[in-house]
Design a protein around this motif. Structure first.
Motif, PDB file in Angstrom:
ATOM      1  N   SER B 127     -75.580 -90.165 -16.646  1.00  0.00           N
ATOM      2  CA  SER B 127     -74.661 -91.210 -17.581  1.00  0.00           C
ATOM      3  C   SER B 127     -73.303 -91.296 -17.135  1.00  0.00           C
ATOM      4  CB  SER B 127     -74.783 -90.850 -19.202  1.00  0.00           C
ATOM      5  OG  SER B 127     -74.174 -89.566 -19.397  1.00  0.00           O
ATOM      6  N   SER B 128     -72.808 -90.140 -16.345  1.00  0.00           N
ATOM      7  CA  SER B 128     -71.403 -90.471 -15.902  1.00  0.00           C
ATOM      8  C   SER B 128     -71.479 -90.124 -14.298  1.00  0.00           C
ATOM      9  CB  SER B 128     -70.688 -89.365 -16.428  1.00  0.00           C
ATOM     10  OG  SER B 128     -70.668 -89.608 -17.698  1.00  0.00           O
ATOM     11  N   THR B 129     -70.531 -90.725 -13.581  1.00  0.00           N
ATOM     12  CA  THR B 129     -70.525 -90.522 -12.171  1.00  0.00           C
ATOM     13  C   THR B 129     -70.052 -89.051 -11.773  1.00  0.00           C
ATOM     14  OG1 THR B 129     -68.492 -91.930 -12.101  1.00  0.00           O
ATOM     15  CG2 THR B 129     -70.624 -92.821 -10.972  1.00  0.00           C
ATOM     16  N   SER B 130     -69.127 -88.603 -12.828  1.00  0.00           N
ATOM     17  CA  SER B 130     -68.512 -87.223 -12.593  1.00  0.00           C
ATOM     18  C   SER B 130     -68.352 -86.475 -13.847  1.00  0.00           C
ATOM     19  CB  SER B 130     -67.358 -87.165 -11.890  1.00  0.00           C
ATOM     20  OG  SER B 130     -66.253 -87.597 -12.515  1.00  0.00           O
ATOM     21  N   LEU B 131     -68.152 -85.144 -13.749  1.00  0.00           N
ATOM     22  CA  LEU B 131     -67.890 -84.429 -15.024  1.00  0.00           C
ATOM     23  C   LEU B 131     -66.525 -84.826 -15.692  1.00  0.00           C
ATOM     24  CD1 LEU B 131     -68.446 -82.038 -16.882  1.00  0.00           C
ATOM     25  CD2 LEU B 131     -67.597 -80.452 -15.116  1.00  0.00           C
ATOM     26  N   VAL B 132     -65.579 -84.976 -14.748  1.00  0.00           N
ATOM     27  CA  VAL B 132     -64.228 -85.076 -15.420  1.00  0.00           C
ATOM     28  C   VAL B 132     -64.053 -86.779 -15.908  1.00  0.00           C
ATOM     29  CG1 VAL B 132     -61.748 -85.462 -14.665  1.00  0.00           C
ATOM     30  CG2 VAL B 132     -63.016 -83.565 -13.644  1.00  0.00           C
ATOM     31  N   GLU B 133     -65.009 -87.546 -15.231  1.00  0.00           N
ATOM     32  CA  GLU B 133     -65.007 -88.996 -15.690  1.00  0.00           C
ATOM     33  C   GLU B 133     -65.419 -89.003 -17.149  1.00  0.00           C
ATOM     34  OE1 GLU B 133     -66.747 -92.403 -13.426  1.00  0.00           O
ATOM     35  OE2 GLU B 133     -67.868 -91.882 -14.924  1.00  0.00           O
ATOM     36  N   ASN B 134     -66.243 -88.094 -17.468  1.00  0.00           N
ATOM     37  CA  ASN B 134     -66.972 -88.029 -18.926  1.00  0.00           C
ATOM     38  C   ASN B 134     -65.609 -87.567 -19.882  1.00  0.00           C
ATOM     39  OD1 ASN B 134     -68.223 -87.779 -21.259  1.00  0.00           O
ATOM     40  ND2 ASN B 134     -69.816 -86.749 -20.477  1.00  0.00           N
ATOM     41  N   LEU B 135     -64.837 -86.603 -19.318  1.00  0.00           N
ATOM     42  CA  LEU B 135     -63.904 -85.857 -20.253  1.00  0.00           C
ATOM     43  C   LEU B 135     -62.760 -86.918 -20.573  1.00  0.00           C
ATOM     44  CD1 LEU B 135     -63.681 -82.180 -18.974  1.00  0.00           C
ATOM     45  CD2 LEU B 135     -64.739 -83.101 -20.906  1.00  0.00           C
ATOM     46  N   ASN B 136     -62.480 -87.771 -19.409  1.00  0.00           N
ATOM     47  CA  ASN B 136     -61.525 -88.635 -19.459  1.00  0.00           C
ATOM     48  C   ASN B 136     -61.550 -89.550 -20.678  1.00  0.00           C
ATOM     49  OD1 ASN B 136     -59.376 -89.099 -17.835  1.00  0.00           O
ATOM     50  ND2 ASN B 136     -60.561 -89.605 -16.173  1.00  0.00           N
ATOM     51  N   GLN B 137     -62.824 -89.739 -21.177  1.00  0.00           N
ATOM     52  CA  GLN B 137     -63.014 -90.671 -22.353  1.00  0.00           C
ATOM     53  C   GLN B 137     -62.258 -90.071 -23.614  1.00  0.00           C
ATOM     54  OE1 GLN B 137     -67.226 -92.135 -22.671  1.00  0.00           O
ATOM     55  NE2 GLN B 137     -67.015 -92.894 -20.416  1.00  0.00           N
ATOM     56  N   LEU B 138     -62.209 -89.002 -23.715  1.00  0.00           N
ATOM     57  CA  LEU B 138     -61.549 -88.370 -24.829  1.00  0.00           C
ATOM     58  C   LEU B 138     -59.881 -88.867 -24.937  1.00  0.00           C
ATOM     59  CD1 LEU B 138     -62.658 -84.776 -24.580  1.00  0.00           C
ATOM     60  CD2 LEU B 138     -63.571 -86.342 -26.092  1.00  0.00           C
ATOM     61  N   SER B 139     -59.474 -89.178 -26.154  1.00  0.00           N
ATOM     62  CA  SER B 139     -58.305 -89.361 -26.368  1.00  0.00           C
ATOM     63  C   SER B 139     -57.187 -88.363 -25.841  1.00  0.00           C
ATOM     64  CB  SER B 139     -57.938 -89.869 -27.763  1.00  0.00           C
ATOM     65  OG  SER B 139     -57.882 -88.775 -28.782  1.00  0.00           O
ATOM     66  N   GLY B 140     -55.960 -88.490 -25.165  1.00  0.00           N
ATOM     67  CA  GLY B 140     -55.166 -87.507 -24.907  1.00  0.00           C
ATOM     68  C   GLY B 140     -55.626 -86.830 -23.652  1.00  0.00           C
ATOM     69  N   VAL B 141     -56.918 -87.308 -23.143  1.00  0.00           N
ATOM     70  CA  VAL B 141     -57.196 -86.619 -21.828  1.00  0.00           C
ATOM     71  C   VAL B 141     -57.160 -87.668 -20.641  1.00  0.00           C
ATOM     72  CG1 VAL B 141     -58.994 -85.545 -20.822  1.00  0.00           C
ATOM     73  CG2 VAL B 141     -58.650 -85.158 -23.122  1.00  0.00           C
ATOM     74  N   ASN B 142     -56.554 -87.148 -19.461  1.00  0.00           N
ATOM     75  CA  ASN B 142     -56.491 -88.081 -18.355  1.00  0.00           C
ATOM     76  C   ASN B 142     -56.804 -87.154 -17.130  1.00  0.00           C
ATOM     77  OD1 ASN B 142     -55.040 -90.726 -19.117  1.00  0.00           O
ATOM     78  ND2 ASN B 142     -53.897 -88.933 -20.173  1.00  0.00           N
ATOM     79  N   SER B 143     -56.766 -87.833 -15.937  1.00  0.00           N
ATOM     80  CA  SER B 143     -57.144 -86.779 -14.743  1.00  0.00           C
ATOM     81  C   SER B 143     -56.280 -87.285 -13.730  1.00  0.00           C
ATOM     82  CB  SER B 143     -58.368 -87.135 -14.156  1.00  0.00           C
ATOM     83  OG  SER B 143     -58.862 -88.507 -13.905  1.00  0.00           O
ATOM     84  N   ILE B 144     -56.112 -86.430 -12.799  1.00  0.00           N
ATOM     85  CA  ILE B 144     -55.213 -86.665 -11.638  1.00  0.00           C
ATOM     86  C   ILE B 144     -56.388 -86.680 -10.421  1.00  0.00           C
ATOM     87  CG2 ILE B 144     -53.809 -85.601  -9.838  1.00  0.00           C
ATOM     88  CD1 ILE B 144     -52.234 -84.170 -12.403  1.00  0.00           C
ATOM     89  N   GLY B 145     -56.365 -87.555  -9.562  1.00  0.00           N
ATOM     90  CA  GLY B 145     -57.298 -87.401  -8.257  1.00  0.00           C
ATOM     91  C   GLY B 145     -57.230 -88.654  -7.468  1.00  0.00           C
ATOM     92  N   SER B 146     -58.112 -88.388  -6.661  1.00  0.00           N
ATOM     93  CA  SER B 146     -58.351 -89.866  -5.749  1.00  0.00           C
ATOM     94  C   SER B 146     -59.966 -90.011  -5.474  1.00  0.00           C
ATOM     95  CB  SER B 146     -57.746 -89.398  -4.425  1.00  0.00           C
ATOM     96  OG  SER B 146     -57.831 -88.157  -3.888  1.00  0.00           O
ATOM     97  N   GLY B 147     -60.176 -91.046  -6.198  1.00  0.00           N
ATOM     98  CA  GLY B 147     -61.748 -91.158  -6.012  1.00  0.00           C
ATOM     99  C   GLY B 147     -62.538 -89.939  -6.884  1.00  0.00           C
ATOM    100  N   LEU B 148     -63.847 -89.833  -6.407  1.00  0.00           N
ATOM    101  CA  LEU B 148     -64.667 -88.904  -7.162  1.00  0.00           C
ATOM    102  C   LEU B 148     -64.470 -87.351  -6.462  1.00  0.00           C
ATOM    103  CD1 LEU B 148     -68.093 -90.999  -7.615  1.00  0.00           C
ATOM    104  CD2 LEU B 148     -66.213 -90.254  -9.279  1.00  0.00           C
TER     105      LEU B 148
END
Lengths: 101, 735
Positions: B127-148
């Motif tokens: 259901s998600s392209t990555s683990l962090v992408e799923n967490l990103n949907q939580l409020s107050g949570v973001n991610s640093i990165g470049s692509g997957l």
């Protein structure tokens, strides 16, 4: 029985998939020299050819030995060892097949 | 006591059998099938049959906790009292906040006092392209990165060393100080993640000024036949192919799980149809666990291997960030060669081994944990055959926790030892050989009765850091504390938490001295750095009725002696800017999160969730913002369960996710502002035949050209965009 077969298929199939990956430790790369031009600019266009395996390692570690003097972009360079050798590849937006500097 | 535990661990050969039976019903007395019956202490999962019955054919210790959960129903915690259980689950209309409304068991502590978020990772792979992408949907949570390929979690604006990650109880130390070093594992075999925003977890979070991420494997399952799954997914913007398998066995009270994964991804496609050169990556992972779950004594042994090959995209050899997008992109992709690694790239090998033993006496639960994690990070910068650096970071973690009750008070007391060694395998190095020893002691007390409760705890840490190259040998003492109180009246729930935490400087912050291609900079540590001190206040108010829910969560965090890395005016080899570690006297982070859940009465299958997260950071020393302050965001999720309509080809569910990021103008002088953007993702779930799930999805449906404020390549070529529109197809077959 079906579940046992599926389990074995799952494990062996995935193991094969992982182990069949290409080993890329012995590949070849085109290299060029980083030359200091008379006007102070750095030039990356003098190609010295393709190097593979141990030769690649040797040139990256010890530099390129120019047996004779050479000229590039109208300027002359002495024979000797040139340590600023680059074999990295960069994106070339216009031609995928030729993306070396 | 140690001796007894050791003897019991070694001679744990007694197999005791018994049968415990239970029934699960809904409010009308109808049996509920497919209810998850989770034995919390045993990490063991059962399911009810069509008659709502579950059978456990082994002895369960008295006072063990059972968690009953089923989608669409309010989960329930039941304490085992030695007889058959009859459990009623009531319909849940508003799933606004899994923690808070529902009863839950969380590994990180009592959810009533702490700001814990919990997210299921079951089926995350499809259901998600990555683990962090799923967490990103939580409020107050973001991610640093470049692509997957490179992604790491940011909690309320803090990341890296300030967000501590645990995997099955083991602290993951993988050179997490740098933005180009990813999380270090995938979703393979994971069951859920818990997240604490801020530094409230005394049991786990000595250094966790920003928060704690706690990942837990899927529970063991009891079955007379082997169980498992095969799963595959494809994403067309990365040309990503990924495969996973899982295999589970159990006999008597012995359990065995085995998982594997293989992923290859090429360069990702930008919205303008060009490809970001070297954003490719590969992953191989293997995970196995073995457990003996007895009545009084339980032992779980786990091993995990993770191998990543990660290209570092948008590399700027000149180091000036003045290159154009054309110079770092390709206009076509050649799949015969564009999966191969190109320099600069990283090779990361992680091995995790741990053993966890629990012993249940009549009054005390003992938990002993020993873990070893080694992270080998090799970065090839300008040369194919000679790494720029090759570091081996090994971590040993020992922990003993005692959990006991005195009247209505629940105590957790423990000791923890953490040893970390950083060794270089070659003479070229970024961080010198160095090590640290950290010894921690903590105790927490929870009181929870009816609608009122409080929690209090303290933690002492002694950390010794040694680096012979710098003739450095220093002891840091830290005192962490936390206090929380909650009160519930009718549908109103309020909670206030204060926490004080102290983080010692890390080896990288003290001793770095070298070129780091992953970040395009030359980094210089500062051996004069002192302890960073954080004070956080977190207030949560929550209200809900059957169809509407509302959560407001303001917070304030004050950090003294904040450690940061700043650019200087100097350059290394005329190309790479030199960055120095510094310490700000005082930093303030404020903000709030707001969550809404709407569930129309006429359409019970439709759920709309929306969260707003607003954050403001301030470096009080110079009255400016902090680097990489996340943009404010509105996240909206619509979920429409159509499984009751019996639609063709097993169409079961539609979900739509919308993200709106505001323009970010609160920047420091060496950082650019970023534009606002909106993206829309959609996903369809099909269940055409029993045990086969298929997901078809689209990400960035409108092919929006956007660069998130936290993109690690935002400053290159005027901002390198994230992937354009991409379609994905995933399949999972359970057997």
């Amino acid at each position: 029985m079906k579940k046992y077969i599926l389990s074995i298929l799952a494990i062996t199939g995935s193991s094969l998939f992982i182990s069949c990956e290409k080993d890329d430790h012995d590949e070849c790369h085109s290299c060029h020299l980083e030359l200091q031009m008379a006007d102070g600019t750095i030039d990356h266009d003098y190609q010295i050819g393709e190097f593979c395996g141990e030769d690649l390692h040797d040139i990256e570690e010890n530099g390129y030995v120019a047996a004779e003097a050479f000229s590039h972009e109208g300027e002359n360079f002495d024979a000797g060892t040139y340590t600023n050798v680059h074999c990295e590849e960069h994106a070339d937006h216009d031609d995928h097949d030729d993306h070396d500097h | 006591m140690f001796k007894n535990i050791l003897l019991l661990t070694i001679f744990n050969v007694f197999l005791i059998h018994a049968q415990n039976k239970g029934y699960v019903f809904d409010n009308q007395g109808n049996p509920l099938a497919e209810v998850d019956v989770f034995l919390v202490d045993q990490n063991l999962l059962f399911k009810t049959d069509l008659n709502g019955i579950f059978i456990i054919d082994s002895i369960i210790p008295l006072n063990s906790y059972f968690e009953f959960s089923k989608l669409g129903f309010k989960s329930k915690i039941v304490k085992f009292q030695g007889k058959n259980m009859n459990v009623t689950l009531s319909k849940l209309h508003v799933e606004l906040d899994e923690i808070g409304i529902q009863e839950n068991v969380t590994f990180l502590g009592n959810y009533k006092f702490l700001n814990i978020e919990k997210k299921s990772l079951n089926n995350n792979f499809i259901s998600s392209t990555s683990l962090v992408e799923n967490l990103n949907q939580l409020s107050g949570v973001n991610s640093i990165g470049s692509g997957l390929g490179i992604q790491k979690v940011v909690i309320r604006g803090l990341s890296g060393l300030r967000v501590v990650t645990y995997l099955n109880g083991m602290r993951i130390a993988n050179q997490e100080w740098a933005n180009d070093h990813s999380i270090g594992f995938t979703d393979l075999g994971l069951g859920r993640v818990e997240l604490i925003k801020g530094a409230s977890s005394l049991k786990f979070g000595g250094d966790a000024v920003g928060g704690v991420l706690y990942f837990q494997d899927e529970p063991f399952t009891k079955s007379s036949k082997p169980k498992g799954f095969l799963a595959s997914k494809f994403d067309n913007s990365h040309f990503l192919y990924s495969n996973q398998f899982g295999f589970k066995l159990s006999k008597n009270n012995l359990y065995f799980n085995l998982y594997g994964e293989h992923t290859v991804s090429s360069d990702y496609r930008l919205p303008d149809k060009n490809y970001l050169f070297n954003s490719r990556f590969k992953n191989k992972a293997l995970k196995l666990s073995f457990a003996r779950l007895g009545e009084k004594l339980q032992t779980i042994i786990r091993y995990q291997f993770n191998n990543d090959n990660v290209g570092i995209p948008a590399h700027d050899c000149e180091g000036t960030n003045e290159i154009s997008l054309d110079e770092i992109t390709l206009n076509t992709i050649d799949l015969t060669e564009d999966y191969e690694m190109k320099i600069p790239y990283q090779v990361i090998n992680n091995h995790l081994f741990n053993i966890e033993t629990k012993y249940f006496s009549n009054k005390i639960k003992y938990n002993f944990f020993a873990g070893y994690f080694t992270n080998n990070l090799v970065e090839f910068g300008e040369k194919w055959t000679i790494p720029a650096f090759d570091m081996e970071l090994s971590t040993i973690n020992l922990r003993l926790n005692l959990n006991y009750n005195i009247t209505s008070l629940d105590f957790n007391t423990g000791i923890q030892y953490n040893r970390q060694d950083n060794l270089n395998n070659i003479s070229s190095r970024l961080i010198p050989d160095s090590f640290s020893d950290d010894f921690g002691l903590y105790t927490t007390i929870d009181f929870d009765k009816d609608n009122f409760g409080f929690n209090s705890g303290i933690r002492l840490d002694y950390k010794n850091i040694v680096c012979n190259d710098f003739n450095y040998n220093k002891l840091f003492n830290a005192f962490n504390s936390s206090f929380g109180v909650f009160y519930k009246i009718n549908n109103h729930l309020s909670r206030l938490t204060y926490s004080a935490s102290y983080r010692s400087p890390h080896l990288s912050e003290l001793f770095s001295n070298g070129l780091h291609h992953g970040t395009n900079r030359f980094e210089v540590g500062n051996s004069n750095l002192d302890i960073e001190q954080s004070h956080q206040f977190d207030l949560k108010y929550q209200w809900n009725n059957d169809h509407f829910g509302f959560v407001l969560n303001p917070f304030l965090q004050l950090i003294n002696d904040f450690i940061a890395i700043n650019p200087s005016d100097s350059f290394y080899e005329d190309n790479y800017r030199i960055y120095n570690y510094v310490q700000y006297n005082k930093v303030r982070i404020t903000g709030f999160e707001l969550k809404l859940h709407y569930h129309p009465h006429i359409l019970h299958n439709l759920h709309i969730e929306q969260s707003y997260s607003f954050i403001n950071t301030r470096n009080i020393d110079n009255d400016s913002n902090l680097f990489f302050t996340p943009a404010n965001k509105i996240k909206t999720k619509l979920n429409f369960d159509v499984s009751t309509y019996n639609l063709p080809i097993g169409f079961k569910n539609l979900s739509i996710y919308h993200l709106y990021a505001f323009k970010q103008t609160n920047v420091v002088f060496y950082e650019s502002e970023s534009d606002g953007y909106a993206i829309l993702n959609a996903e369809l779930l099909f269940n055409p035949i029993k045990d086969l799930n298929i997901i078809i999805g689209v990400k960035n449906l409108f092919n929006k050209d956007y660069t998130p404020h936290l993109s690690r390549i935002k400053e290159v070529a005027g901002g390198v965009p994230e992937p354009g529109r991409s379609f994905n197809l995933s399949l999972k077959y359970d057997f």
